[in-house]
Motif scaffolding. Structure first.
Motif, PDB file in Angstrom:
ATOM      1  N   ARG A  80       0.993  -1.239   0.071  1.00 14.77           N
ATOM      2  CA  ARG A  80       0.114  -0.056   0.007  1.00 14.77           C
ATOM      3  C   ARG A  80       0.836   1.268   0.025  1.00 14.77           C
ATOM      4  O   ARG A  80       0.517   2.171  -0.651  1.00 14.77           O
TER       5      ARG A  80
ATOM      6  N   LYS B 247       1.134  12.432  -9.350  1.00 18.35           N
ATOM      7  CA  LYS B 247       0.756  13.892  -8.940  1.00 18.35           C
ATOM      8  C   LYS B 247       1.851  14.981  -9.618  1.00 18.35           C
ATOM      9  O   LYS B 247       1.355  15.945 -10.294  1.00 18.35           O
TER      10      LYS B 247
ATOM     11  N   ARG C 265      -5.503  14.759   0.655  1.00 23.92           N
ATOM     12  CA  ARG C 265      -6.840  14.944  -0.016  1.00 23.92           C
ATOM     13  C   ARG C 265      -7.621  14.320   1.041  1.00 23.92           C
ATOM     14  O   ARG C 265      -8.026  13.157   1.259  1.00 23.92           O
TER      15      ARG C 265
ATOM     16  N   GLU D 280      -9.440  10.852   1.946  1.00 22.92           N
ATOM     17  CA  GLU D 280      -9.276  10.133   3.161  1.00 22.92           C
ATOM     18  C   GLU D 280     -10.615   9.713   3.967  1.00 22.92           C
ATOM     19  O   GLU D 280     -10.913   8.885   4.665  1.00 22.92           O
TER      20      GLU D 280
ATOM     21  N   GLU E 127       4.735  10.716   0.834  1.00 23.55           N
ATOM     22  CA  GLU E 127       4.491  11.636  -0.193  1.00 23.55           C
ATOM     23  C   GLU E 127       5.028  13.224   0.135  1.00 23.55           C
ATOM     24  O   GLU E 127       5.658  13.686  -0.589  1.00 23.55           O
TER      25      GLU E 127
END
Ligand code: PRE
Length: 365
Positions: free
Chosen positions: A28, A39, A53, A57, A92
């Motif tokens: 994951r 992105k 985001r 979520e 990220e």
């Protein structure tokens, strides 16, 4: 089979399951890294990537709760996934989140409940400072208290929205449990002073009247501040929550002393990011009207006509003119939903000023 052998066999099964869980979590996490690459690779010129985001979520957490068949409760599994997503997002981008400090406040607990523990949370000395950090782009988001079920609105927060141009990106609700805490050298039969934030003292008023009627109550800037003070004072106690108790290594003299068992506080996530609709949203607006009879009635009519639920309305004097008021209204729906949009358009024609503070997913946890 002996109990020892049964335990041994069960632990072997648990080990195998843990290995599978680890594999899946790592897979994951790699997916989240790929999301980040996608992105980054698809930005228009000058566009900044949006890693966090909230609408996604909220969907993930709700989906997991719907799928869950137990034996863990929906809330429990959502909390676990909250932390998994928090760790994935940190691959990220590490979010910086300012909150009303110091460390150990309920606002910090709210920030971690909303974002998970993989963010960098930064304590600020005042609500206005949280707003200013977000405006200055020194942090990605801020967390501030906005209303308590016992004590009502947090006026500093409402007033800060009148002064700063920020958006609401989310909400968090936290059950507030207050405890009477002391340091290790406290003479518990000699307590002459109880420190806490004014709101917490008010939330425990009846309990204090019954148990410590003659002890001085001293309001300090935060519960965590109260906890810090009593660590070294032998004749005083603090009212604060679990986070502060743990942070300062205090002893519980009495637990859950709040007058109302359902005592809870709602916090807002403030930022600069507009959140798309999820189908289960709330919208907050500020609106001011002309000072004439029936003005508030006229203002609220379009909501009624379009069948929109209002969940809260608060009034604050504005600083722009004598006896001019701003109404803070929370409603169910997103400002892009046609019925909400229609009502807001009608209202903006009548009102002196209307500002949409933001639409955001309803708190999931
Ligand atoms: O779906 C995305 O946009 C992601 O970045 C992935 C992910 C996740 O781990 O599920 C991580 C962070 C976002 O806030 C939302 C979801």
């Amino acid at each position: 089979m002996s109990a020892t052998d049964q335990l041994k066999a069960l632990r072997v099964r648990i080990d195998t399951l843990d290995e599978r869980i680890l594999e899946l979590i790592s897979e994951r996490a790699r997916c989240a890294q790929e999301v980040a690459h996608v992105k980054m690779a698809n930005l228009a010129e000058g566009e900044e990537p949006v890693f966090y985001r909230p609408e996604r979520e909220a969907w993930v957490l709700k989906h997991i709760m719907e799928l869950n068949k137990g034996p863990l409760s929906g809330e429990e599994v959502a909390r676990l996934f909250r932390e998994i997503m928090s760790s994935c997002l940190a691959l990220e981008q590490t979010l910086k989140v300012a909150y009303l400090g110091p460390e150990g406040t309920f606002t910090q607990a709210a920030a971690l409940k909303h974002f998970g523990h993989s963010v960098k949370s930064l304590p600020m000395a005042a609500i206005d400072e949280v707003f200013r950090e977000v405006v200055a782009n020194a942090v990605n988001f801020g967390v501030v208290p906005v209303e308590n079920s016992t004590e009502g609105a947090v006026n500093h927060t409402l007033d800060s929205f009148l002064e700063h141009d920020l958006l609401i990106c989310g909400e968090v609700e936290l059950r507030i449990h207050h405890h009477l805490l002391v340091g290790e050298n406290t003479r518990t039969d000699r307590i002459t002073r109880i420190y806490s934030h004014a709101q917490s003292l008010a939330q425990c008023r009846k309990w204090l009247d019954a148990h410590y009627p003659n002890v001085e109550r001293v309001a300090v800037p935060s519960n965590a501040d109260a906890a810090k003070r009593v660590k070294t004072e032998w004749n005083s106690a603090a009212i604060a929550g679990d986070m502060a108790a743990k942070l300062y290594g205090l002893t519980y003299l009495a637990e859950k002393i709040e007058d109302r068992p359902d005592n809870s506080t709602r916090f807002l996530i403030i930022g600069t990011q507009a959140v798309p609709p999820t189908g289960d949203d709330k919208t907050s607006i500020i609106v001011s009207t002309r000072n004439k009879p029936g003005a508030l009635y006229e203002l609220l009519k379009p909501f009624h006509e379009n069948g929109i639920d209002l969940t809260r309305i608060e009034t604050r004097p504005t600083r722009s003119g004598k006896w001019t008021y701003a109404f803070f209204i929370d409603l169910v729906g997103h400002h892009q939903d046609p019925l909400v949009k229609g009502a807001l358009e009608k209202i903006s024609q009548e009102a002196v000023a209307l500002k949409v503070l933001g639409s955001y997913p309803k708190a999931v946890l």
